[in-house]
Design a protein around this motif. Structure first.
Motif, PDB file in Angstrom:
ATOM      1  N   PHE A  92      11.554  22.896  -4.149  1.00  0.00           N
ATOM      2  CA  PHE A  92      11.023  21.658  -4.717  1.00  0.00           C
ATOM      3  C   PHE A  92      10.263  21.934  -6.017  1.00  0.00           C
ATOM      4  O   PHE A  92      10.351  21.147  -6.967  1.00  0.00           O
ATOM      5  CB  PHE A  92      10.122  20.965  -3.696  1.00  0.00           C
ATOM      6  CG  PHE A  92      10.867  20.503  -2.476  1.00  0.00           C
ATOM      7  CD1 PHE A  92      11.620  19.340  -2.504  1.00  0.00           C
ATOM      8  CD2 PHE A  92      10.843  21.240  -1.302  1.00  0.00           C
ATOM      9  CE1 PHE A  92      12.325  18.908  -1.385  1.00  0.00           C
ATOM     10  CE2 PHE A  92      11.534  20.823  -0.186  1.00  0.00           C
ATOM     11  CZ  PHE A  92      12.282  19.660  -0.213  1.00  0.00           C
ATOM     12  N   ARG A 145      10.664  15.720  -5.819  1.00  0.00           N
ATOM     13  CA  ARG A 145       9.793  15.228  -4.770  1.00  0.00           C
ATOM     14  C   ARG A 145      10.426  15.492  -3.406  1.00  0.00           C
ATOM     15  O   ARG A 145      11.613  15.822  -3.316  1.00  0.00           O
ATOM     16  CB  ARG A 145       9.520  13.739  -4.961  1.00  0.00           C
ATOM     17  CG  ARG A 145      10.755  12.870  -4.948  1.00  0.00           C
ATOM     18  CD  ARG A 145      10.434  11.433  -5.339  1.00  0.00           C
ATOM     19  NE  ARG A 145      11.640  10.614  -5.337  1.00  0.00           N
ATOM     20  CZ  ARG A 145      12.109   9.983  -4.271  1.00  0.00           C
ATOM     21  NH1 ARG A 145      11.462  10.085  -3.108  1.00  0.00           N
ATOM     22  NH2 ARG A 145      13.216   9.262  -4.331  1.00  0.00           N
ATOM     23  N   LEU A 146       9.642  15.324  -2.362  1.00  0.00           N
ATOM     24  CA  LEU A 146      10.105  15.701  -1.024  1.00  0.00           C
ATOM     25  C   LEU A 146      11.229  14.804  -0.527  1.00  0.00           C
ATOM     26  O   LEU A 146      12.136  15.261   0.167  1.00  0.00           O
ATOM     27  CB  LEU A 146       8.918  15.653  -0.043  1.00  0.00           C
ATOM     28  CG  LEU A 146       9.195  16.117   1.383  1.00  0.00           C
ATOM     29  CD1 LEU A 146       9.599  17.591   1.399  1.00  0.00           C
ATOM     30  CD2 LEU A 146       7.959  15.902   2.261  1.00  0.00           C
ATOM     31  N   GLN A 147      11.208  13.518  -0.881  1.00  0.00           N
ATOM     32  CA  GLN A 147      12.187  12.569  -0.353  1.00  0.00           C
ATOM     33  C   GLN A 147      13.471  12.498  -1.173  1.00  0.00           C
ATOM     34  O   GLN A 147      14.307  11.620  -0.942  1.00  0.00           O
ATOM     35  CB  GLN A 147      11.562  11.166  -0.282  1.00  0.00           C
ATOM     36  CG  GLN A 147      10.465  11.004   0.740  1.00  0.00           C
ATOM     37  CD  GLN A 147       9.138  11.548   0.246  1.00  0.00           C
ATOM     38  OE1 GLN A 147       9.018  11.911  -0.917  1.00  0.00           O
ATOM     39  NE2 GLN A 147       8.134  11.597   1.129  1.00  0.00           N
ATOM     40  N   LEU A 176      14.249  14.733   7.346  1.00  0.00           N
ATOM     41  CA  LEU A 176      12.926  14.961   6.767  1.00  0.00           C
ATOM     42  C   LEU A 176      12.164  16.024   7.550  1.00  0.00           C
ATOM     43  O   LEU A 176      11.393  16.805   6.982  1.00  0.00           O
ATOM     44  CB  LEU A 176      12.141  13.654   6.735  1.00  0.00           C
ATOM     45  CG  LEU A 176      10.712  13.737   6.208  1.00  0.00           C
ATOM     46  CD1 LEU A 176      10.691  14.214   4.770  1.00  0.00           C
ATOM     47  CD2 LEU A 176       9.999  12.407   6.352  1.00  0.00           C
ATOM     48  N   ARG A 232      12.707  19.450   6.276  1.00  0.00           N
ATOM     49  CA  ARG A 232      11.999  19.707   5.017  1.00  0.00           C
ATOM     50  C   ARG A 232      10.517  19.990   5.281  1.00  0.00           C
ATOM     51  O   ARG A 232       9.905  20.842   4.619  1.00  0.00           O
ATOM     52  CB  ARG A 232      12.150  18.502   4.083  1.00  0.00           C
ATOM     53  CG  ARG A 232      13.603  18.167   3.770  1.00  0.00           C
ATOM     54  CD  ARG A 232      13.697  17.045   2.768  1.00  0.00           C
ATOM     55  NE  ARG A 232      15.101  16.638   2.584  1.00  0.00           N
ATOM     56  CZ  ARG A 232      15.549  15.949   1.535  1.00  0.00           C
ATOM     57  NH1 ARG A 232      14.708  15.573   0.588  1.00  0.00           N
ATOM     58  NH2 ARG A 232      16.823  15.616   1.449  1.00  0.00           N
ATOM     59  N   LEU A 233       9.946  19.277   6.224  1.00  0.00           N
ATOM     60  CA  LEU A 233       8.547  19.528   6.577  1.00  0.00           C
ATOM     61  C   LEU A 233       8.378  20.924   7.165  1.00  0.00           C
ATOM     62  O   LEU A 233       7.397  21.624   6.868  1.00  0.00           O
ATOM     63  CB  LEU A 233       8.062  18.465   7.559  1.00  0.00           C
ATOM     64  CG  LEU A 233       8.053  17.022   7.049  1.00  0.00           C
ATOM     65  CD1 LEU A 233       7.632  16.070   8.161  1.00  0.00           C
ATOM     66  CD2 LEU A 233       7.141  16.872   5.846  1.00  0.00           C
ATOM     67  N   LEU A 268       8.388  23.529   4.398  1.00  0.00           N
ATOM     68  CA  LEU A 268       7.098  23.695   3.735  1.00  0.00           C
ATOM     69  C   LEU A 268       6.085  24.407   4.626  1.00  0.00           C
ATOM     70  O   LEU A 268       5.154  25.034   4.131  1.00  0.00           O
ATOM     71  CB  LEU A 268       6.546  22.329   3.318  1.00  0.00           C
ATOM     72  CG  LEU A 268       7.364  21.574   2.273  1.00  0.00           C
ATOM     73  CD1 LEU A 268       6.790  20.178   2.073  1.00  0.00           C
ATOM     74  CD2 LEU A 268       7.395  22.327   0.953  1.00  0.00           C
ATOM     75  N   ASN A 296       2.723  16.290   5.308  1.00  0.00           N
ATOM     76  CA  ASN A 296       3.478  16.214   4.059  1.00  0.00           C
ATOM     77  C   ASN A 296       4.416  15.011   4.009  1.00  0.00           C
ATOM     78  O   ASN A 296       4.966  14.710   2.946  1.00  0.00           O
ATOM     79  CB  ASN A 296       4.287  17.497   3.859  1.00  0.00           C
ATOM     80  CG  ASN A 296       3.473  18.584   3.164  1.00  0.00           C
ATOM     81  OD1 ASN A 296       2.696  18.296   2.262  1.00  0.00           O
ATOM     82  ND2 ASN A 296       3.644  19.819   3.604  1.00  0.00           N
ATOM     83  N   LEU A 353       5.437  15.397  -6.293  1.00  0.00           N
ATOM     84  CA  LEU A 353       5.464  16.861  -6.135  1.00  0.00           C
ATOM     85  C   LEU A 353       4.059  17.429  -6.053  1.00  0.00           C
ATOM     86  O   LEU A 353       3.795  18.347  -5.272  1.00  0.00           O
ATOM     87  CB  LEU A 353       6.228  17.488  -7.305  1.00  0.00           C
ATOM     88  CG  LEU A 353       6.280  19.028  -7.340  1.00  0.00           C
ATOM     89  CD1 LEU A 353       6.993  19.572  -6.105  1.00  0.00           C
ATOM     90  CD2 LEU A 353       6.962  19.516  -8.617  1.00  0.00           C
ATOM     91  N   ILE A 392       2.430  17.587  -2.536  1.00  0.00           N
ATOM     92  CA  ILE A 392       3.022  18.422  -1.476  1.00  0.00           C
ATOM     93  C   ILE A 392       2.104  19.593  -1.163  1.00  0.00           C
ATOM     94  O   ILE A 392       1.622  20.294  -2.067  1.00  0.00           O
ATOM     95  CB  ILE A 392       4.421  18.931  -1.892  1.00  0.00           C
ATOM     96  CG1 ILE A 392       5.385  17.766  -1.998  1.00  0.00           C
ATOM     97  CG2 ILE A 392       4.935  19.959  -0.896  1.00  0.00           C
ATOM     98  CD1 ILE A 392       6.777  18.181  -2.467  1.00  0.00           C
ATOM     99  N   SER A 403       2.108  23.077   0.038  1.00  0.00           N
ATOM    100  CA  SER A 403       3.014  24.219   0.244  1.00  0.00           C
ATOM    101  C   SER A 403       2.316  25.249   1.129  1.00  0.00           C
ATOM    102  O   SER A 403       1.916  26.335   0.679  1.00  0.00           O
ATOM    103  CB  SER A 403       3.422  24.822  -1.097  1.00  0.00           C
ATOM    104  OG  SER A 403       4.021  23.851  -1.919  1.00  0.00           O
TER     105      SER A 403
END
Length: 362
Positions: A76, A82-84, A117, A120-121, A124, A210, A216, A219, A221
């Motif tokens: 990312f 961005r995350l979405q 999603l 993705r979480l 991170l 998150n 961004l 987020i 990390s």
């Protein structure tokens, strides 16, 4: 949960005046302890130098791993996404940054997982390798990713524990069994406590926070932050242990005094050496007195010495200097008392003479 800076400042203002003097007093007592116990600062023994070098090399290696070139990629951040963002758009951007616009096997595995999603979480939270390579993990059971991540989490701690125990082993601490070897148990406990704290922080982290990050910059990390903190803490532990080994190895601080049996053995060994030198001096003296040529040379030397001293004492400047010292600088009466007491101590029986000698010398 982070502690506000105002609270920390209030605690420091309240406890600082109480704890700082105690810390300074403890530091001074630790520094003065070897001198009080009669231990002198010494050069660092060779084996302990090897132990310190091993610890410092390991600390440097861990610090090197905290640098960005040696950290796993953050997709990312790398693509400024961005995350979405849709997975196809994200990996299209990533492919444009790869040589020949070709995705790696890890990228393809992440692309398949990033459909949800939750993956993705977890990415991170536990990093790209866990999400890409776990064969039994599913987004429906996020804990399965944590179980798969445990070997990666504990590997540096176990490696560091091996280094710590090797650096404080009997093989490298043979030159200082009372000092450096004493740090073996505290260092192992500190390494174990650091591993447990790291495991707790990773397991207790709420990765779902998150999900509310829309940009961004919002987020968290966690994986990259925790990884850098993990290696920095391990490096600090090794560097601290190296400093303690240096202080104890050179007998500057944290040195345990010798046991009474060891001190008695050292005294007996020293007396044995003195007795051997006295016996050797007696043998040399008997040899000189029995040999006519050596006896003649000895008598000639002392006759020359007496004549030389007599000529020196007849010099005017020497006579004036001696008279000035006798009249103004030296306590003749005190010297005579000490000489008389010492002579009596030598001529007394053994028990009384020893006590009187100790009193005069003291």
């Amino acid at each position: 949960m982070a502690i506000p800076w105002g609270t920390l400042k209030s605690l420091l203002i309240f406890f600082g005046p109480i704890l700082l003097p105690k810390a300074l007093s403890y530091y001074r007592s630790v520094r003065a302890a070897p001198r009080i116990q009669g231990l002198k600062v010494r050069p660092l023994p060779r084996r302990i130098r090897l132990a310190i070098s091993l610890l410092l090399l390991t600390a440097g290696f861990f610090l090197l791993l905290t640098l960005p070139p040696f950290s796993p990629e953050h997709i990312f951040r790398l693509t400024q996404s961005r995350l979405q963002i849709p997975a196809d758009v994200l990996f299209t951007r990533l492919a444009s940054l790869r040589p020949h616009n070709t995705l790696t096997p890890t990228d393809l595995a992440l692309r398949a997982k990033f459909a949800s999603l939750e993956s993705r979480l977890v990415y991170l939270h536990l990093g790209p390798s866990t999400v890409a390579t776990c064969p039994f993990c599913t987004s429906d059971d996020p804990r399965s990713y944590l179980y798969y991540f445990l070997p990666e989490l504990l590997a540096p701690h176990l490696a560091n524990l091996a280094v710590v125990t090797a650096a404080t082993s009997a093989l490298l601490t043979r030159d200082d069994p009372r000092g450096v070897a004493g740090w073996r148990a505290p260092a192992a406990l500190a390494a174990a406590a650091l591993a447990l704290a790291d495991l707790y922080l990773v397991a207790a982290h709420d990765h779902a926070a998150n999900a509310r990050a829309l940009r961004l910059a919002e987020i968290d990390s966690f994986y990259w932050t925790a990884r850098a903190a993990r290696y920095a803490a391990l490096a600090a532990l090794d560097a601290g242990l190296a400093a303690l080994c240096y202080l104890t190895g050179t007998q500057r601080a944290f040195v345990r005094p010798p046991a009474p049996a060891e001190r008695l053995e050292a005294v007996v060994r020293g007396l044995g050496g003195v007795k051997g030198k006295i016996n050797a001096a007696g043998v040399v003296k008997n040899t000189v007195l029995r040999d006519e040529e050596l006896r003649g040379r000895c008598n000639a030397y002392w006759a020359h010495e007496v004549r030389l001293m007599r000529e020196m004492m007849e010099d005017r400047e020497v006579v004036e200097g001696v008279n000035d010292a006798l009249l103004n600088r030296i306590d003749i009466a005190g010297i005579e008392r000490d000489a008389e007491a010492y002579a009596k101590a030598v001529l007394m029986p053994s028990g009384e003479g020893r006590a009187a000698t100790e009193e005069v010398v003291g």
